[in-house]
Design a protein around this motif. Structure first.
Motif, PDB file in Angstrom:
ATOM      1  N   SER A   1     -24.275 -67.116 -31.887  1.00  0.00           N
ATOM      2  CA  SER A   1     -24.370 -68.572 -31.819  1.00  0.00           C
ATOM      3  C   SER A   1     -25.656 -68.999 -31.124  1.00  0.00           C
ATOM      4  O   SER A   1     -26.389 -69.866 -31.613  1.00  0.00           O
ATOM      5  CB  SER A   1     -23.153 -69.150 -31.093  1.00  0.00           C
ATOM      6  N   VAL A   2     -25.949 -68.389 -29.969  1.00  0.00           N
ATOM      7  CA  VAL A   2     -27.180 -68.704 -29.248  1.00  0.00           C
ATOM      8  C   VAL A   2     -28.396 -68.275 -30.068  1.00  0.00           C
ATOM      9  O   VAL A   2     -29.383 -69.015 -30.197  1.00  0.00           O
ATOM     10  CB  VAL A   2     -27.178 -68.034 -27.861  1.00  0.00           C
ATOM     11  N   SER A   3     -28.331 -67.089 -30.659  1.00  0.00           N
ATOM     12  CA  SER A   3     -29.452 -66.576 -31.449  1.00  0.00           C
ATOM     13  C   SER A   3     -29.741 -67.454 -32.667  1.00  0.00           C
ATOM     14  O   SER A   3     -30.902 -67.615 -33.063  1.00  0.00           O
ATOM     15  CB  SER A   3     -29.172 -65.140 -31.899  1.00  0.00           C
ATOM     16  N   SER A   4     -28.709 -68.021 -33.245  1.00  0.00           N
ATOM     17  CA  SER A   4     -28.908 -68.870 -34.430  1.00  0.00           C
ATOM     18  C   SER A   4     -29.747 -70.096 -34.106  1.00  0.00           C
ATOM     19  O   SER A   4     -30.430 -70.642 -34.975  1.00  0.00           O
ATOM     20  CB  SER A   4     -27.554 -69.310 -35.008  1.00  0.00           C
ATOM     21  N   ILE A   5     -29.705 -70.517 -32.853  1.00  0.00           N
ATOM     22  CA  ILE A   5     -30.488 -71.673 -32.412  1.00  0.00           C
ATOM     23  C   ILE A   5     -31.892 -71.247 -31.985  1.00  0.00           C
ATOM     24  O   ILE A   5     -32.877 -71.940 -32.256  1.00  0.00           O
ATOM     25  CB  ILE A   5     -29.767 -72.377 -31.249  1.00  0.00           C
ATOM     26  N   MET A   6     -32.002 -70.087 -31.363  1.00  0.00           N
ATOM     27  CA  MET A   6     -33.268 -69.670 -30.769  1.00  0.00           C
ATOM     28  C   MET A   6     -34.251 -69.089 -31.782  1.00  0.00           C
ATOM     29  O   MET A   6     -35.464 -69.202 -31.606  1.00  0.00           O
ATOM     30  CB  MET A   6     -33.012 -68.656 -29.651  1.00  0.00           C
ATOM     31  N   PHE A   7     -33.730 -68.451 -32.851  1.00  0.00           N
ATOM     32  CA  PHE A   7     -34.607 -67.721 -33.761  1.00  0.00           C
ATOM     33  C   PHE A   7     -34.677 -68.435 -35.111  1.00  0.00           C
ATOM     34  O   PHE A   7     -33.862 -68.203 -36.005  1.00  0.00           O
ATOM     35  CB  PHE A   7     -34.130 -66.277 -33.909  1.00  0.00           C
ATOM     36  N   LYS A   8     -35.673 -69.275 -35.255  1.00  0.00           N
ATOM     37  CA  LYS A   8     -35.768 -70.161 -36.421  1.00  0.00           C
ATOM     38  C   LYS A   8     -36.044 -69.407 -37.716  1.00  0.00           C
ATOM     39  O   LYS A   8     -35.722 -69.874 -38.805  1.00  0.00           O
ATOM     40  CB  LYS A   8     -36.856 -71.214 -36.183  1.00  0.00           C
ATOM     41  N   GLU A   9     -36.659 -68.227 -37.619  1.00  0.00           N
ATOM     42  CA  GLU A   9     -37.088 -67.519 -38.826  1.00  0.00           C
ATOM     43  C   GLU A   9     -35.961 -66.747 -39.516  1.00  0.00           C
ATOM     44  O   GLU A   9     -36.137 -66.270 -40.643  1.00  0.00           O
ATOM     45  CB  GLU A   9     -38.227 -66.550 -38.482  1.00  0.00           C
ATOM     46  N   LEU A  10     -34.801 -66.604 -38.867  1.00  0.00           N
ATOM     47  CA  LEU A  10     -33.711 -65.812 -39.448  1.00  0.00           C
ATOM     48  C   LEU A  10     -32.813 -66.707 -40.285  1.00  0.00           C
ATOM     49  O   LEU A  10     -31.892 -67.344 -39.786  1.00  0.00           O
ATOM     50  CB  LEU A  10     -32.894 -65.133 -38.336  1.00  0.00           C
ATOM     51  N   ASN A  11     -33.084 -66.745 -41.591  1.00  0.00           N
ATOM     52  CA  ASN A  11     -32.322 -67.602 -42.490  1.00  0.00           C
ATOM     53  C   ASN A  11     -31.926 -66.848 -43.744  1.00  0.00           C
ATOM     54  O   ASN A  11     -32.655 -65.974 -44.216  1.00  0.00           O
ATOM     55  CB  ASN A  11     -33.159 -68.818 -42.910  1.00  0.00           C
ATOM     56  N   ASN A  12     -30.775 -67.206 -44.276  1.00  0.00           N
ATOM     57  CA  ASN A  12     -30.369 -66.651 -45.559  1.00  0.00           C
ATOM     58  C   ASN A  12     -31.172 -67.315 -46.658  1.00  0.00           C
ATOM     59  O   ASN A  12     -31.399 -68.529 -46.628  1.00  0.00           O
ATOM     60  CB  ASN A  12     -28.873 -66.870 -45.778  1.00  0.00           C
ATOM     61  N   GLU A  13     -31.586 -66.543 -47.641  1.00  0.00           N
ATOM     62  CA  GLU A  13     -32.480 -67.063 -48.681  1.00  0.00           C
ATOM     63  C   GLU A  13     -31.842 -68.162 -49.526  1.00  0.00           C
ATOM     64  O   GLU A  13     -32.543 -68.954 -50.163  1.00  0.00           O
ATOM     65  CB  GLU A  13     -32.951 -65.925 -49.586  1.00  0.00           C
TER      66      GLU A  13
END
Length: 260
Positions: free
Chosen positions: A127-139
């Protein structure tokens, strides 16, 4: 795929499809549920193991907050039981879940600006990582839809990605710093309440992370529980004393920000 069983009636909503894998919200409503009100998404911990916890582990909290007028959902996300799983996939799924709420807010009957994410243990990390790391997205995600929730509820989780990858995913060790919240301190979190026991394995790390994040301007309320262990708040543990206490403190937090 394992069957997910709840003790109460739930509605299913598929928020994402990966191959044959349908990722779902298990939604709780009550007669008190308010149209166009707030929604809270629960991400359970214990998900990195080959025999992960069920999303239903958060059903008592979901049922309670539904009775207070919120729409609530226990979220299924990719986990250790999925072939080829890594935490990156789970982080992407949290983002997809929040985006799905915003893209389907009318159908779900919620306010897209009143989304709460709640995570415990591994669920806290993603949950925290989803906010902090903008580049990690599903295509398949629409990146123009904001993935950051409006509030965050955390039950202790590891914030050192290097340690997590070293112990569980050595194949990701070379990129582990880029997956480590404690190595990327910055102002980025929504208003947050954070629970942790003082004998939790993650206590000192969480305390340091929060102190440094607050220094950067994040608004985090850190609540410590003396001599309490990892997972102390779960329904059925400690005679439900801390389940009740964390429920009440979370409710107070949500009232303060006018989500209840």
């Amino acid at each position: 795929m394992r069957e997910i069983i709840f003790d109460y009636p739930v509605k299913e909503f598929t928020y994402k499809v990966i191959g044959e894998r349908k990722l779902k919200f298990y939604i709780f409503e009550s007669e008190s549920s308010q149209k166009n009100g707030s929604i809270i998404l629960f991400f359970i911990g214990g998900s990195f193991s080959k025999d992960p916890n069920s999303p239903a582990r958060f059903q008592e909290q979901a049922k309670y907050f539904a009775s207070k007028g919120m729409i609530t959902a226990c979220v299924d996300y990719r986990n250790g039981a999925d072939e080829g799983f890594t935490p990156i996939q789970a982080i992407q799924d949290v983002k997809s879940a929040v985006r799905s709420v915003r893209e389907n807010y009318a159908y779900l009957g919620v306010d897209p600006n009143k989304i709460v994410v709640c995570g415990s243990s591994a669920g806290a990390y993603i949950s925290v990582s989803s906010i902090m790391f903008k580049e990690l997205n599903n295509e398949t995600d629409n990146l123009s839809t904001d993935n950051v929730p409006n509030a965050l509820v955390v039950f202790a989780g590891g914030m050192d990605g290097v340690d997590i990858m070293k112990r569980r995913y050595p194949e990701l060790l070379d990129e582990s710093i880029e997956l480590s919240p404690i190595h990327h301190i910055k102002k980025c979190l929504p208003k947050t309440i954070w629970f942790c026991g003082t004998v939790d394995i993650d206590y000192e790390q969480n305390k340091e992370f929060i102190q440094r994040m607050v220094e950067k301007g994040n608004e985090i309320t850190f609540i410590e529980y003396d001599k309490m262990e990892h997972g102390f708040f779960h329904f059925g543990r400690n005679n439900n004393e801390f389940y009740q206490d964390t429920i009440q403190k979370t409710e107070g937090f949500l009232k303060e920000i006018e989500f209840i």
